[in-house]
Enzyme design. Structure first.
Site, PDB file in Angstrom:
ATOM      1  N   GLU A  60       1.008  -1.020  -0.421  1.00  0.00           N
ATOM      2  CA  GLU A  60       0.113  -0.235  -0.052  1.00  0.00           C
ATOM      3  C   GLU A  60       1.617   1.528   0.031  1.00  0.00           C
ATOM      4  OE1 GLU A  60      -2.081  -3.030   1.728  1.00  0.00           O
ATOM      5  OE2 GLU A  60       0.084  -2.695   2.288  1.00  0.00           O
ATOM      6  N   PRO A 264      12.415 -13.953   0.873  1.00  0.00           N
ATOM      7  CA  PRO A 264      11.735 -14.241   2.166  1.00  0.00           C
ATOM      8  C   PRO A 264      10.944 -12.187   2.033  1.00  0.00           C
ATOM      9  CG  PRO A 264      13.237 -14.478   2.592  1.00  0.00           C
ATOM     10  CD  PRO A 264      13.879 -14.415   1.874  1.00  0.00           C
ATOM     11  N   ASN A 331       2.134  -8.869  -4.429  1.00  0.00           N
ATOM     12  CA  ASN A 331       1.441  -8.152  -5.674  1.00  0.00           C
ATOM     13  C   ASN A 331       2.319  -8.531  -7.222  1.00  0.00           C
ATOM     14  OD1 ASN A 331       1.011  -6.358  -7.939  1.00  0.00           O
ATOM     15  ND2 ASN A 331       1.988  -5.314  -6.653  1.00  0.00           N
TER      16      ASN A 331
END
Length: 425
Positions: A60, A264, A331
């Site tokens: 975000e 990670p 994403n």
């Protein structure tokens, strides 16, 4: 659940929330920084007309960057206040914005804390990215006459069912929003079913993220150091996924020149993931060592911050972390925007519409589990024409969906005049 019960629940949970922050701080010390902000106690700030943007974490925050630029054109002279919930999101904000914005923790959803937040910063309006609905926060915004918009909003079927289980709380929260700009029609329909007033579809602003030239150059430099190796990047992996990936990679017997790069999502797990690879007998190196890749190395751990796009740029195939177990996926749009074929696992509810569209466009494919995902990745490594065709389709898919950020900024501007509404209690 009534409003008094919600208030009581927060009062009972507040001490436990601090204990949870303390526990999480063992791995990420940032959770205990400026603890008073979680309760609405902020350091003095200079007087300015502010736009408040809430970005809960990393994804975000990156999306907020392009929204900040778009709003700056329409609201020159306004100062941006960026709030977060996680240290990784806050660190990303520092990386992207430096001193261009003010930053703070979003307060817990306690009335005294949320009222202090608005009294202290006095934003002209607020934008909450994606799906962060805090009823008391939104009520305090309405009481302070601060229109708040839910932007780039998404709502999975799972989340919609959860909100529907608490109809009074959901109505309370949605009723104090100035408007909802949804990513897709499916998202808008789910909000409507919950009682949201007339959500509009403006698209997913993450398609408008430009890949920085620096990241492309860094990816090219990575690639040069890797030589002729075929590279599979598994990006933003979550706890439990790495073991599955490593076991599946070994069982699938990849080509001798194939390199598995695991990145990670959370930095506190870098050591753990490196140990997992070593314990399974893989010759393993770490990005942080900044060494030339040894010919015998089979696994590279991407233990660096802020380089995910560079890892994707260096890849031949990308497997999307967070989709192999029930985390909802990270994403995939970023990898598509770099022209990379993407393999997603069964769990994609955080990017459901984007995943379905990318698959339909031919730029991604879905695997039933981690073993199947790694098998698909290896098959793509062995099939250059198919791999290149998927990469081209992924790029075309990403480019065809751009333009949402301008639609969103225009929508916010139009909604400001109509957004002031009575407090819903």
């Amino acid at each position: 659940m009534s409003h008094p019960l919600y208030t009581l629940a927060w009062w009972l949970l507040a001490p436990l929330a601090v204990l949870r922050l303390a526990w999480r701080s063992h791995k990420q010390p940032g959770y205990l920084e400026r603890l008073g902000e979680r309760y609405g106690r902020y350091r003095k700030v200079t007087h300015a007309t502010r736009i408040w943007i809430h970005a809960v974490s990393v994804g975000e925050t990156r999306a907020a960057a392009i929204l900040v630029d778009a709003l700056a054109v329409r609201f020159p002279g306004h100062r941006i206040l960026l709030t977060h919930m996680t240290p990784t999101g806050r660190a990303t904000g520092v990386e992207l914005f430096g001193g261009r914005v003010d930053r703070a923790w979003l307060p817990y959803d306690l009335g005294f804390a949320t009222r202090r937040f608005f009294a202290h910063f006095r934003p002209e309006f607020g934008v909450i990215l994606e799906t962060e609905l805090w009823p008391r926060l939104l009520e305090s915004a309405a009481e302070a006459d601060v229109p708040v918009f839910l932007a780039n909003a998404r709502l999975s079927e799972r989340s919609a069912r959860r909100y529907a289980s608490f109809p009074r709380l959901t109505t309370w929260a949605l009723g104090n929003l100035g408007g909802i700009a949804a990513q897709s029609q499916a998202d808008a329909d789910r909000f409507t079913a919950l009682g949201a007033p007339a959500p509009e579809v403006t698209g997913n602003i993450k398609f408008d993220l430009d890949v920085p030239v620096e990241m492309v150059d860094r990816g090219r430099a990575f690639r040069e150091r890797l030589g002729d190796r075929r590279v599979c990047v598994v990006g933003s992996t979550r706890d439990g996924e790495e073991a599955l990936v490593l076991d599946a990679w070994a069982a699938a017997a990849p080509p001798a020149d194939a390199l598995l790069v695991i990145v990670p999502r959370h930095p506190h797990r870098f050591d753990e993931v490196a140990a997992l690879a070593t314990a399974r007998g893989f010759a393993t190196q770490r990005r942080s060592a900044d060494e030339a890749l040894a010919p015998e190395t089979r696994v590279l751990i991407g233990d660096s911050m802020g380089e995910m796009l560079a890892y994707y740029a260096a890849a031949d195939v990308v497997v999307m972390g967070g989709s192999l177990l029930d985390f909802g996926s990270q994403n995939l749009i970023e990898a598509c925007a770099l022209g990379k074929p993407v393999v997603v696992g069964p769990s994609t509810h955080n990017f459901e519409e984007a995943s379905k569209s990318a698959i339909a466009a031919g730029g991604a494919l879905r695997a039933r589990d981690a073993a199947a995902a790694m098998g698909e990745a290896i098959a793509l490594l062995d099939d250059p024409p198919r791999r290149l065709a998927m990469g081209e389709a992924a790029l075309a898919f990403a480019q065809s969906n751009r333009g949402a950020v301008e639609r969103l900024a225009e929508w916010i501007e139009e909604r400001l005049a109509a957004a002031r509404r009575p407090v819903v209690g």
